[in-house]
Motif scaffolding. Structure first.
Motif, PDB file in Angstrom:
ATOM      1  N   SER A  68       0.827  -1.211   0.000  1.00  0.00           N
ATOM      2  CA  SER A  68       0.000   0.000   0.000  1.00  0.00           C
ATOM      3  C   SER A  68       0.860   1.259   0.000  1.00  0.00           C
ATOM      4  N   TYR A  69       1.913   1.279   0.826  1.00  0.00           N
ATOM      5  CA  TYR A  69       2.773   2.466   0.857  1.00  0.00           C
ATOM      6  C   TYR A  69       3.427   2.701  -0.494  1.00  0.00           C
ATOM      7  N   LEU A  70       3.966   1.644  -1.100  1.00  0.00           N
ATOM      8  CA  LEU A  70       4.630   1.795  -2.391  1.00  0.00           C
ATOM      9  C   LEU A  70       3.678   2.316  -3.453  1.00  0.00           C
ATOM     10  N   ALA A  71       2.434   1.826  -3.429  1.00  0.00           N
ATOM     11  CA  ALA A  71       1.440   2.297  -4.405  1.00  0.00           C
ATOM     12  C   ALA A  71       1.124   3.773  -4.207  1.00  0.00           C
ATOM     13  N   PRO A 194       0.757   9.477  -8.074  1.00  0.00           N
ATOM     14  CA  PRO A 194       1.568   9.182  -6.879  1.00  0.00           C
ATOM     15  C   PRO A 194       1.586  10.357  -5.918  1.00  0.00           C
ATOM     16  N   GLN A 195       1.888  10.047  -4.669  1.00  0.00           N
ATOM     17  CA  GLN A 195       1.971  11.078  -3.637  1.00  0.00           C
ATOM     18  C   GLN A 195       3.418  11.162  -3.151  1.00  0.00           C
ATOM     19  N   PRO A 196       4.239  12.007  -3.772  1.00  0.00           N
ATOM     20  CA  PRO A 196       5.666  12.057  -3.410  1.00  0.00           C
ATOM     21  C   PRO A 196       5.921  12.410  -1.954  1.00  0.00           C
ATOM     22  N   ASP A 197       4.945  13.061  -1.313  1.00  0.00           N
ATOM     23  CA  ASP A 197       5.139  13.456   0.076  1.00  0.00           C
ATOM     24  C   ASP A 197       4.650  12.398   1.067  1.00  0.00           C
ATOM     25  N   ALA A 198       4.211  11.243   0.562  1.00  0.00           N
ATOM     26  CA  ALA A 198       3.729  10.179   1.464  1.00  0.00           C
ATOM     27  C   ALA A 198       4.871   9.703   2.355  1.00  0.00           C
TER      28      ALA A 198
END
Length: 466
Positions: A68-71, A194-198
């Motif tokens: 999930s984090y990678l996605a 994508p969310q680069p700040d995740a």
């Protein structure tokens, strides 16, 4: 701009999204038929070679923790493509492995790369509304998803007889490469950006990536060593504690490794619980029936594998059909009907004996497959319905983890029951008792299914989970 998850996918893109799940599910069981050949040709013992099977499954369980984090961080489609590349490369390494330990290492890498393939492909195929209001599951997709577990032993036997064990892995390379080429046609609107700040949840990842494989390992050891043996009890208890610690750790955290808030909706939580029950009923029979047909009825592994194929086709068709019918009659009636079919079919298992023709066993399996097919998709739709597009990967990952843990639990517990009762009731009597347990579990599961959404009812009545 076209909304995420809408539109119709080209056939080539659909194949690219299905290649990963198909290959990883086949590889979960394909090596089982080759363990004797591997031990002989690699000059090692069966206990060592068995880690080529266990290592793959344990690494796959660990890899689910980061899916999930990678996605979120890098985008669903890029992570899926990277996982496909890793899986294909690891398959090639398995095919040329010079020794047992090299093979075991390559299999672990293969399992790690395989982890994101099923949940991420599901999230892209199902679309924004989890199959309820977005993209529908193509019939071919349902067939491939459920044909794969039955195809593994059959394909393994054919490849082993035709070219040797290395072909079991080598065949993945052209299929994986073609799947990667097919992904080039995927539209950019297929997934959220994508969310680069995740942020990465290191503590959560550590808890999950250790807890999941420990739990799976403990469940598998319980069937062979006994549930009170330290070899099973220690990893099982340790895994359960780590998973409980993760559930507590992740509560309220906006950047948890796996967002368990997807289960905040009561109906979503109920759908997940019922999917675990369905996994126990499905995977236990899929694991134990081949043992029964070969050891009790005396059929060959190839004949057994061929007898399993019709259930994969029927289950896939029932899955695609169930997704369409669910929109009209509601998840409630469809899931209750499916569990009722499974209860009746479980009772039918008590009619099997050493002289039952293989075609009759195959017919019974096919009836069970229809029941499972019309249960799984509505449950997945209810689970994902309240989720926004950016939480679909969390939902499908939770669903995949629940199915794997449910399958491992069912196989472990009922294999132990079968072994224990065989000593007193004989193999046929013991198998009949397992059938009774599966029938009762399916019948009991039909009762809480009455609380699922009915026709025209929105599963998101409690509001979206964001």
């Amino acid at each position: 701009m076209t909304p995420v998850g809408t539109g119709t996918l080209r056939a080539t893109t659909t194949f690219g999204l299905m290649a990963g799940p198909l290959l990883t599910m086949v590889d979960s069981s394909v090596v089982n038929v080759a363990t004797s050949a591997l031990a002989r040709e690699l000059h090692t013992g069966l206990d060592t070679v068995q880690w080529a099977v266990s290592g793959y499954l344990l690494a796959l369980s660990a890899g689910l923790a980061a899916t999930s984090y990678l996605a979120r961080r890098y985008g669903t489609l890029p992570v899926y493509a990277a996982a496909m590349i890793g899986f294909t490369a690891a398959s090639a390494a398995c095919a040329v492995a010079p020794g047992a330990y090299t093979l075991i290492t390559a299999r672990a890498v293969q399992g790690l790369a395989a982890a994101p393939l099923v949940p991420l492909a599901m999230s892209m195929l199902l679309g924004e509304r989890g199959g309820a209001g977005g993209r529908r599951i193509p019939a071919a997709t349902g067939i491939l998803l459920f044909l794969a577990p039955a195809l593994g032993p059959s394909l393994g036997g054919l490849l082993l007889a035709g070219g040797g064990w290395r072909w079991i892995f080598l065949i993945n390379v052209p299929a994986g490469l073609y799947g990667l080429l097919a992904l080039r046609a995927a539209p950019r609107t297929l997934t959220p950006p994508p969310q680069p700040d995740a942020r990465i949840d290191w503590a959560g990842l550590a808890l999950l990536s250790a807890g999941l494989p420990l739990t799976v390992f403990g469940l598998s050891r319980g069937a062979t060593h006994g549930w009170t043996a330290p070899a099973a009890l220690i990893p099982l208890a340790g895994g359960a504690l780590l998973l409980a610690a993760y559930a507590r750790w992740s509560a309220g955290r906006p950047h948890a490794a796996l967002d368990l808030r997807v289960l905040r909706d009561r109906r979503s939580a109920l759908a997940l619980l019922l999917s675990v029950s369905a996994s126990v009923v499905a995977f236990t029979a899929l694991f134990l029936l081949p043992v029964f047909t070969q050891q009790v009825q005396g059929h060959t592994a190839l004949a057994t594998g061929l007898a399993l194929l019709p259930q994969g086709v029927v289950m896939g068709l029932a899955t695609a059909l169930g997704e369409r019918i669910s929109a009209r009659v509601g998840a409630r009636r469809l899931v209750m009907a499916g569990f009722t079919v499974l209860a009746v079919a479980g009772t039918g298992l008590t009619a099997l004996d050493a002289r039952t023709p293989l075609w009759a066993t195959s017919a019974l399996l096919t009836a069970r497959a229809a029941g499972i097919g019309i249960v799984v998709t509505p449950l997945l739709g209810v689970l994902l319905q309240p989720l926004g597009a950016d939480r679909i990967a969390d939902g499908t990952t939770v669903f995949t983890i629940a199915q794997r843990l449910g399958g491992a639990l069912g196989v472990g517990v009922l294999s132990s029951l079968l072994a224990a009762r065989t000593a007193t009731a004989g193999p046929v009597g013991a198998f009949h008792q397992v059938g009774v347990v599966l029938a009762v579990l399916a019948a009991v599961s039909a009762l809480p299914a009455a609380r699922l959404p009915g026709a025209g009812a929105g599963a998101a009545a409690e509001g979206p989970v964001t």
